[in-house]
Design an enzyme around this catalytic site. Sequence first.
Site, PDB file in Angstrom:
ATOM      1  N   GLU A 291      -9.468  -5.513  -3.713  1.00  0.00           N
ATOM      2  CA  GLU A 291      -8.770  -4.463  -2.973  1.00  0.00           C
ATOM      3  C   GLU A 291      -9.721  -3.519  -2.226  1.00  0.00           C
ATOM      4  OE1 GLU A 291      -5.629  -3.894  -2.442  1.00  0.00           O
ATOM      5  OE2 GLU A 291      -4.478  -4.936  -3.979  1.00  0.00           O
TER       6      GLU A 291
ATOM      7  N   HIS B   7      -7.858  -5.563   0.447  1.00  0.00           N
ATOM      8  CA  HIS B   7      -6.596  -4.853   0.672  1.00  0.00           C
ATOM      9  C   HIS B   7      -6.025  -5.269   2.023  1.00  0.00           C
ATOM     10  CE1 HIS B   7      -3.892  -1.528  -0.201  1.00  0.00           C
ATOM     11  NE2 HIS B   7      -4.114  -0.975   0.978  1.00  0.00           N
TER      12      HIS B   7
ATOM     13  N   SER C 109       0.841  -1.195   0.000  1.00  0.00           N
ATOM     14  CA  SER C 109       0.000   0.000   0.000  1.00  0.00           C
ATOM     15  C   SER C 109       0.882   1.253   0.000  1.00  0.00           C
ATOM     16  CB  SER C 109      -0.967  -0.041   1.187  1.00  0.00           C
ATOM     17  OG  SER C 109      -1.993   0.906   1.054  1.00  0.00           O
TER      18      SER C 109
END
Length: 497
Positions: free
Chosen positions: A322, A423, A195
């Site tokens: 995600e 995610h 990320s």
Amino acid sequence: MASGQRPVVVTRAGRVRGVEEGPVAAFRGIPYAASPVGELRFTGPRAHPGWSGVRDAAHAGPAVPQEHSRLEAVMGPHALDCDEDGCLNLNVWTPAGALAEGAAPRPVLVWIHGGGFSSGCGGWDWYDGGRLAALGDITVVTVNYRLGPLGYLHLPSIGADNLGSQDQGAALRWVRENIAVFGGDPGLITVGGQSAGGFSSLALATDPATSGMVRRVILQSHAPGLPPQDPADAAEIATAYLRILGADRETDPGRALREVPVAQLLDAYRQLAAGLGRTPGDPAPAMWPVLGGAGQPRTWQQAVADGALDGKDVLTGCTENEMAAFLAFNPDVRAFTREDAIAALGTLTARYGGDAVSAYQRCEARRPGGTAAQVFTDVAGDWVFCAGVTELAGRCAAQGTPAYVYRFTRHPDPDEHGLGSAHCAELPFLFGTFDAYPGAPMLGAVNDDDHALARAFGGALATFVATGSPNGTDLAKWHPYGPGPEPEVMRFGPAPH
């Protein structure tokens, strides 16, 4: 060396005493820069003055001051042990045998945590590097860097210029200068992260000031669709932030900001973020690296076109779902009609590009019977994360740079929140730290298949750190992404849903 012994190494700043934990030696909470307090708050990282005697490095140092993560509902909560004083620290795990005299130096992974440039800590048990170091016979380093307003307030006039990115560069230089005493190879460094950490890793690998220290790069869900912050926008946000603090009327805002208690700085940041009113599907934080500032001289597209990744090995990927991490618990999104979803996507095009109607139709066709919320989530995930992953790999392949691409598809079972493979879902599998996520909805119950998946995923990435290829003994054959009608994407987990 018997398990539990306390090895001592000599860094340039002083001696540190770690602890052996099974097959690895761990050295935690080592300062790589001076504490950013007092007059050093909102300035670039300075060299640590060092210490006398032997510094105990058995336990993690403090985290950078921050609020709780906005993804706690997905990842589970984590206790915050924050303190500006001593927060610029890092952690090293190295095979115990690497400390022996005459031992061959190990390849090094410098791993940068995510958290939207506003939360996270390299010393948390989520990112304990011991299992990964043992699995791949590599040296693993995790890093803290300044977050939120402390790291990304854009006020160059007082020295506040992508300070978190400057911290990451300082940590990388520390590794190059000191990692040999931990048994690591300073000439064989991989930078990697997830990320915001992946976004940062790509910047470190392509910024002329740091790229020469980087041999390989791992980019996990690095949000390639999110551009660096525009300087004019960042300046407006800084003005709004100063206004909340009442410092906009100060003749010397730097002095005022250095005197404000850190809790007040964080509270003002929370108010600022709440007032921005981000559209659902836009995960951009209130502050993130500014284009043209320190550590971010150009976009990644410009950097790759300029050949900044030439000669470097690249591994990149994303999860299957995600944006579910950001949207699954949002009641407004869950209530979307098709028209609502397309309208919301239309507001995202200013930052992420694309055509809302055609993108919705494509994802709708891929998900027969899906709700408008699910299709919206798929489109937003493609725009922010997944499409850019294959775009980056394709650009690398076109320039003769091998790039390996993965898609992580494991999801919790049962999946009562409809997260899929959200995610951050791959993090427990990279580090093998399942016990550090008690009750995390993104993980759920863990079985033998999950432990095998962790060995496969962590093993492939660790092998990449060591050799530049994720292929190795007992690992699935993985071909680089390249031209052709069906470029290869390695899947970790069940077939996609």
